[in-house]
Design a protein around this motif. Structure first.
Motif, PDB file in Angstrom:
ATOM      1  N   VAL A 202      16.504  15.966   8.711  1.00 17.96           N
ATOM      2  CA  VAL A 202      17.297  17.096   9.209  1.00 17.96           C
ATOM      3  C   VAL A 202      18.785  16.775   9.130  1.00 17.96           C
ATOM      4  CG1 VAL A 202      17.816  18.537  11.211  1.00 17.96           C
ATOM      5  CG2 VAL A 202      15.441  17.916  10.697  1.00 17.96           C
ATOM      6  N   LEU A 203      19.157  15.580   9.572  1.00 21.95           N
ATOM      7  CA  LEU A 203      20.564  15.185   9.528  1.00 21.95           C
ATOM      8  C   LEU A 203      21.064  15.092   8.087  1.00 21.95           C
ATOM      9  CD1 LEU A 203      20.537  12.463  12.334  1.00 21.95           C
ATOM     10  CD2 LEU A 203      21.612  14.713  12.456  1.00 21.95           C
ATOM     11  N   PHE A 209      24.457  19.984   3.101  1.00 20.61           N
ATOM     12  CA  PHE A 209      24.532  21.442   2.932  1.00 20.61           C
ATOM     13  C   PHE A 209      25.963  21.895   2.681  1.00 20.61           C
ATOM     14  CE2 PHE A 209      24.939  25.805   4.489  1.00 20.61           C
ATOM     15  CZ  PHE A 209      23.954  26.416   3.730  1.00 20.61           C
ATOM     16  N   LYS A 210      26.104  22.801   1.728  1.00 24.65           N
ATOM     17  CA  LYS A 210      27.412  23.368   1.409  1.00 24.65           C
ATOM     18  C   LYS A 210      27.326  24.892   1.413  1.00 24.65           C
ATOM     19  CE  LYS A 210      29.254  19.324   0.434  1.00 24.65           C
ATOM     20  NZ  LYS A 210      30.251  18.704   1.344  1.00 24.65           N
ATOM     21  N   PHE A 211      28.247  25.541   2.098  1.00 23.60           N
ATOM     22  CA  PHE A 211      28.375  26.984   1.983  1.00 23.60           C
ATOM     23  C   PHE A 211      29.042  27.301   0.646  1.00 23.60           C
ATOM     24  CE2 PHE A 211      28.013  26.282   6.516  1.00 23.60           C
ATOM     25  CZ  PHE A 211      27.190  27.317   6.925  1.00 23.60           C
ATOM     26  N   GLU A 212      28.556  28.315  -0.028  1.00 18.04           N
ATOM     27  CA  GLU A 212      28.957  28.565  -1.411  1.00 18.04           C
ATOM     28  C   GLU A 212      30.410  29.003  -1.564  1.00 18.04           C
ATOM     29  OE1 GLU A 212      26.317  31.369  -3.149  1.00 18.04           O
ATOM     30  OE2 GLU A 212      24.558  30.041  -3.067  1.00 18.04           O
ATOM     31  N   LEU A 223      31.102  21.794   8.031  1.00 19.26           N
ATOM     32  CA  LEU A 223      29.991  21.685   8.973  1.00 19.26           C
ATOM     33  C   LEU A 223      29.852  20.231   9.405  1.00 19.26           C
ATOM     34  CD1 LEU A 223      26.468  23.261   8.559  1.00 19.26           C
ATOM     35  CD2 LEU A 223      26.712  20.847   9.082  1.00 19.26           C
ATOM     36  N   THR A 224      29.807  20.001  10.722  1.00 22.33           N
ATOM     37  CA  THR A 224      29.715  18.638  11.249  1.00 22.33           C
ATOM     38  C   THR A 224      28.703  18.583  12.389  1.00 22.33           C
ATOM     39  OG1 THR A 224      32.066  18.290  10.765  1.00 22.33           O
ATOM     40  CG2 THR A 224      31.007  16.728  12.269  1.00 22.33           C
ATOM     41  N   VAL A 225      27.722  17.691  12.282  1.00 26.32           N
ATOM     42  CA  VAL A 225      26.856  17.403  13.423  1.00 26.32           C
ATOM     43  C   VAL A 225      27.651  16.481  14.346  1.00 26.32           C
ATOM     44  CG1 VAL A 225      24.700  16.367  14.211  1.00 26.32           C
ATOM     45  CG2 VAL A 225      24.756  17.641  12.066  1.00 26.32           C
ATOM     46  N   SER A 226      27.932  16.955  15.556  1.00 32.23           N
ATOM     47  CA  SER A 226      28.838  16.227  16.432  1.00 32.23           C
ATOM     48  C   SER A 226      28.164  15.623  17.655  1.00 32.23           C
ATOM     49  CB  SER A 226      29.980  17.145  16.887  1.00 32.23           C
ATOM     50  OG  SER A 226      29.467  18.303  17.520  1.00 32.23           O
ATOM     51  N   ASN A 255      31.782  35.050  11.156  1.00 33.17           N
ATOM     52  CA  ASN A 255      30.982  34.138  11.973  1.00 33.17           C
ATOM     53  C   ASN A 255      29.519  34.555  12.002  1.00 33.17           C
ATOM     54  OD1 ASN A 255      33.325  32.784  12.449  1.00 33.17           O
ATOM     55  ND2 ASN A 255      33.469  33.280  14.623  1.00 33.17           N
ATOM     56  N   ALA A 256      29.282  35.848  11.995  1.00 32.47           N
ATOM     57  CA  ALA A 256      27.898  36.341  12.007  1.00 32.47           C
ATOM     58  C   ALA A 256      27.166  35.944  10.717  1.00 32.47           C
ATOM     59  CB  ALA A 256      27.880  37.857  12.182  1.00 32.47           C
ATOM     60  N   GLU A 257      27.872  35.969   9.593  1.00 34.93           N
ATOM     61  CA  GLU A 257      27.256  35.560   8.325  1.00 34.93           C
ATOM     62  C   GLU A 257      26.891  34.074   8.346  1.00 34.93           C
ATOM     63  OE1 GLU A 257      29.303  38.639   5.123  1.00 34.93           O
ATOM     64  OE2 GLU A 257      30.384  36.836   5.722  1.00 34.93           O
ATOM     65  N   ILE A 258      27.765  33.260   8.912  1.00 33.02           N
ATOM     66  CA  ILE A 258      27.484  31.825   9.032  1.00 33.02           C
ATOM     67  C   ILE A 258      26.223  31.609   9.865  1.00 33.02           C
ATOM     68  CG2 ILE A 258      28.315  29.659  10.038  1.00 33.02           C
ATOM     69  CD1 ILE A 258      29.778  30.330   7.486  1.00 33.02           C
ATOM     70  N   ALA A 259      26.130  32.325  10.984  1.00 33.21           N
ATOM     71  CA  ALA A 259      24.968  32.185  11.857  1.00 33.21           C
ATOM     72  C   ALA A 259      23.685  32.600  11.134  1.00 33.21           C
ATOM     73  CB  ALA A 259      25.161  33.009  13.123  1.00 33.21           C
ATOM     74  N   GLU A 260      23.753  33.701  10.398  1.00 26.87           N
ATOM     75  CA  GLU A 260      22.569  34.178   9.686  1.00 26.87           C
ATOM     76  C   GLU A 260      22.111  33.169   8.634  1.00 26.87           C
ATOM     77  OE1 GLU A 260      21.021  38.134   7.216  1.00 26.87           O
ATOM     78  OE2 GLU A 260      23.158  37.878   7.681  1.00 26.87           O
ATOM     79  N   ILE A 261      23.041  32.588   7.907  1.00 23.68           N
ATOM     80  CA  ILE A 261      22.693  31.610   6.872  1.00 23.68           C
ATOM     81  C   ILE A 261      22.007  30.392   7.486  1.00 23.68           C
ATOM     82  CG2 ILE A 261      23.666  29.964   5.213  1.00 23.68           C
ATOM     83  CD1 ILE A 261      25.822  32.137   4.638  1.00 23.68           C
ATOM     84  N   LEU A 262      22.576  29.853   8.537  1.00 24.42           N
ATOM     85  CA  LEU A 262      21.989  28.653   9.131  1.00 24.42           C
ATOM     86  C   LEU A 262      20.659  28.948   9.806  1.00 24.42           C
ATOM     87  CD1 LEU A 262      25.062  26.707  10.579  1.00 24.42           C
ATOM     88  CD2 LEU A 262      23.803  26.313   8.465  1.00 24.42           C
TER      89      LEU A 262
END
Length: 355
Positions: A202-203, A209-212, A223-226, A255-262
């Motif tokens: 998962v990590l 992962f890259k947003f296009e 994107l950072t796992v913090s 922001n809504a698009e980011i949430a939907e993608i993830l």
């Protein structure tokens, strides 16, 4: 009142602000200092909770309105301070103290600029100054709470330390809480569904992962796992593992698009955004404020750090004295010369656009 006298008073006010605790949601005393400044200059200001605001003397509903905003709350002092964070100390042309750079220098410079233009007649824009609270905590009683109270804003300058260069875009922020589930067991027994081992893949997924879509001003989404949390004792394999993911959003996505993608793609059992309200922001490169700044020799860039721009829906420019790399650091400081030059540049910029 000359610009030189206003600058001297602004620096004095900044020293007073440094020596007055103003952690987010605890800004009542610094709000009173700001009210006293306006009172001293016979400026009719209003206070809503710990937000202090005023409009120019010749406000005209028929004209567009320019917001001048910065904040007077601070983070708590870094543990590595060697100087008293609540003491305004001047050494070698530097003014040390908590909030000196972020964003006290910007705030007092904008207040001096607003005061300079307060009684000017026939400005092309109305001016609204908001000295806001709760910026550092993105709290509910900051600039976001003022947008339904102050006049409608058409464009904004948000005072944050940019070395007086023009941040014409700023990344938004979405923080996600994610859960990965596995099979709980005693550590002494075999377990092919150990959630901690599952988290390795998962990590790796989040790392790769890259947003296009990229942005000319802001580059890629970052994107950072913090944070990661799992388990309570050494001999028990936990049932689940929790992650916190920090996503800095460019202006190619909502922001809504980011949430939907993830939510569609991340290999988690659940991934939930805490809020979608801290959006990316920008101002057109051909806006008069930007063109005026460029004509003054200032450069443009996209900012990765969040500010109160995130709550504005109008075009906004981040601009101010100081250096963002000093923010939240031990022995925070701003050069006195930066404040002096910042006030001069703010005044020149607005003179080119609103006079």
């Amino acid at each position: 009142m000359t610009l030189k006298e206003l600058t001297k008073d602004a620096i004095l006010l900044l020293k007073q602000l440094i020596e007055t605790q103003s952690f987010s949601s605890e800004e009542d005393q610094t709000a009173s200092l700001i009210e006293a400044w306006f009172s001293r200059y016979d400026i009719n200001c209003k206070r809503t909770q710990n937000n202090v605001w005023a409009t120019n003397a010749y406000f005209d509903d028929k004209k567009p309105t320019l917001l001048l905003n910065s904040h007077h709350d601070t983070v708590k002092p870094n543990s590595a301070y060697t100087k008293n964070p609540f003491k305004a100390i001047v050494e070698d042309g530097k003014l040390y103290g908590l909030g000196s750079n972020d964003a006290g220098g910007c705030l007092v410079s904008l207040m001096a600029t607003f005061t300079y233009f307060y009684k000017h007649k026939d400005l092309h824009y109305n001016l609204v100054l908001v000295a806001s609270a709760e910026e550092e905590s993105s709290g509910p009683n900051g600039l976001n709470s003022m947008l339904s109270i102050i006049p409608k804003i058409d464009v904004a300058i948000v005072g944050e330390p940019t070395l007086m260069h023009l941040a014409i875009a700023e990344k938004g922020l979405v923080v996600f809480d994610a859960v990965v589930k596995g099979t709980p067991s005693h550590a002494a027994h075999p377990n092919d569904d150990n959630v901690i081992y599952k988290s390795i893949d998962v990590l790796q997924w989040f790392r790769d992962f890259k947003f296009e879509k990229s942005s000319p001003a802001l580059g890629d989404v970052k994107l950072t796992v913090s944070q990661i949390k799992a388990g309570k004792q050494h001999n028990a394999v936990p049932a689940d593992l929790e992650l916190v993911i920090d996503v800095r959003v460019n202006d190619a996505y909502t922001n809504a698009e980011i949430a939907e993608i993830l939510q569609n793609e991340a290999p988690c059992d659940s991934i939930t955004p805490r809020s979608l309200r801290l959006n990316s922001s920008s101002i057109p490169a051909d806006h008069d404020l930007v063109k005026a700044g460029i004509a003054m020799g200032r450069s443009t860039y996209g900012s990765p750090t969040l500010s109160d721009q995130a709550v504005l829906s109008c075009p906004s420019l981040k601009l101010g004295p100081g250096d963002s790399t000093r923010s939240h650091s031990a022995d925070e400081f701003i050069y006195l010369k930066e404040i002096e030059e910042g006030i001069q540049m703010y005044v020149e910029l607005l003179t080119r656009v609103i006079v």
